[in-house]
Motif scaffolding. Structure first.
Motif, PDB file in Angstrom:
ATOM      1  N   HIS A 148       0.858  -1.177   0.000  1.00 20.71           N
ATOM      2  CA  HIS A 148       0.000   0.000   0.000  1.00 20.71           C
ATOM      3  C   HIS A 148       0.900   1.235   0.000  1.00 20.71           C
ATOM      4  O   HIS A 148       2.011   1.170   0.517  1.00 20.71           O
ATOM      5  CB  HIS A 148      -0.870  -0.047   1.268  1.00 20.71           C
ATOM      6  CG  HIS A 148      -1.887   1.030   1.350  1.00 20.71           C
ATOM      7  ND1 HIS A 148      -1.593   2.294   1.802  1.00 20.71           N
ATOM      8  CD2 HIS A 148      -3.205   1.036   1.049  1.00 20.71           C
ATOM      9  CE1 HIS A 148      -2.677   3.037   1.785  1.00 20.71           C
ATOM     10  NE2 HIS A 148      -3.672   2.295   1.331  1.00 20.71           N
ATOM     11  N   PRO A 149       0.475   2.354  -0.566  1.00 21.44           N
ATOM     12  CA  PRO A 149       1.321   3.555  -0.582  1.00 21.44           C
ATOM     13  C   PRO A 149       1.869   3.959   0.794  1.00 21.44           C
ATOM     14  O   PRO A 149       2.953   4.488   0.901  1.00 21.44           O
ATOM     15  CB  PRO A 149       0.408   4.646  -1.148  1.00 21.44           C
ATOM     16  CG  PRO A 149      -0.552   3.899  -2.007  1.00 21.44           C
ATOM     17  CD  PRO A 149      -0.772   2.582  -1.309  1.00 21.44           C
ATOM     18  N   ARG A 150       1.129   3.654   1.855  1.00 16.53           N
ATOM     19  CA  ARG A 150       1.608   4.001   3.195  1.00 16.53           C
ATOM     20  C   ARG A 150       2.503   2.911   3.785  1.00 16.53           C
ATOM     21  O   ARG A 150       3.053   3.079   4.863  1.00 16.53           O
ATOM     22  CB  ARG A 150       0.426   4.274   4.113  1.00 16.53           C
ATOM     23  CG  ARG A 150      -0.345   5.510   3.628  1.00 16.53           C
ATOM     24  CD  ARG A 150      -1.467   5.844   4.510  1.00 16.53           C
ATOM     25  NE  ARG A 150      -0.952   6.579   5.662  1.00 16.53           N
ATOM     26  CZ  ARG A 150      -1.705   6.935   6.678  1.00 16.53           C
ATOM     27  NH1 ARG A 150      -2.975   6.613   6.705  1.00 16.53           N
ATOM     28  NH2 ARG A 150      -1.191   7.612   7.676  1.00 16.53           N
ATOM     29  N   ASP A 151       2.624   1.780   3.111  1.00 13.55           N
ATOM     30  CA  ASP A 151       3.522   0.679   3.487  1.00 13.55           C
ATOM     31  C   ASP A 151       3.907  -0.018   2.186  1.00 13.55           C
ATOM     32  O   ASP A 151       3.510  -1.147   1.923  1.00 13.55           O
ATOM     33  CB  ASP A 151       2.814  -0.276   4.443  1.00 13.55           C
ATOM     34  CG  ASP A 151       3.739  -1.317   5.033  1.00 13.55           C
ATOM     35  OD1 ASP A 151       4.972  -1.155   4.941  1.00 13.55           O
ATOM     36  OD2 ASP A 151       3.230  -2.304   5.602  1.00 13.55           O
ATOM     37  N   PRO A 152       4.687   0.667   1.324  1.00 13.90           N
ATOM     38  CA  PRO A 152       4.855   0.261  -0.066  1.00 13.90           C
ATOM     39  C   PRO A 152       5.679  -1.008  -0.326  1.00 13.90           C
ATOM     40  O   PRO A 152       5.634  -1.522  -1.427  1.00 13.90           O
ATOM     41  CB  PRO A 152       5.522   1.469  -0.709  1.00 13.90           C
ATOM     42  CG  PRO A 152       6.241   2.134   0.399  1.00 13.90           C
ATOM     43  CD  PRO A 152       5.406   1.898   1.616  1.00 13.90           C
TER      44      PRO A 152
END
Length: 99
Positions: free
Chosen positions: A73-77
């Motif tokens: 995810h963009p917050r945990d790429p």
């Protein structure tokens, strides 16, 4: 000037609604805090619906085993998380670095 009161009231309601949505937003970095023994419902509440679900064992009379996969995810790429659930409880968590 009832029109202005209506606009102010609508703006206030919209601000409250936006704030409550932000309060319930799921942070994908919280995936790191899921542990063995966590109930399925708590996982769903804390980190949301999985991106992919697969059944490993779904035979009548035996505990259901399934995997939930959470893609990067963009917050945990860089982290893909795979959670194995047996009979509705977390049995294992696998975190893979995805590039």
């Amino acid at each position: 000037m009832p029109h202005i009161k209506t606009l102010i009231r609508a703006s206030f309601i919209a601000a409250i609604a936006a704030g409550s949505l932000a309060a319930h937003a799921v942070d994908p970095r919280d995936r790191a805090f899921i542990s063995r023994g966590t109930p399925e419902g708590e996982v769903m509440y804390k980190i949301g619906k999985p991106d992919h679900e697969a059944f490993v064992n779904n035979i009548k009379g035996q505990p259901e085993v399934k995997t939930w996969t959470y893609f990067p995810h963009p917050r945990d790429p860089q982290t893909m998380t795979i959670i194995t659930l047996r009979a509705g409880v977390v049995e294992s968590i696998e975190r893979k670095i995805a590039r």
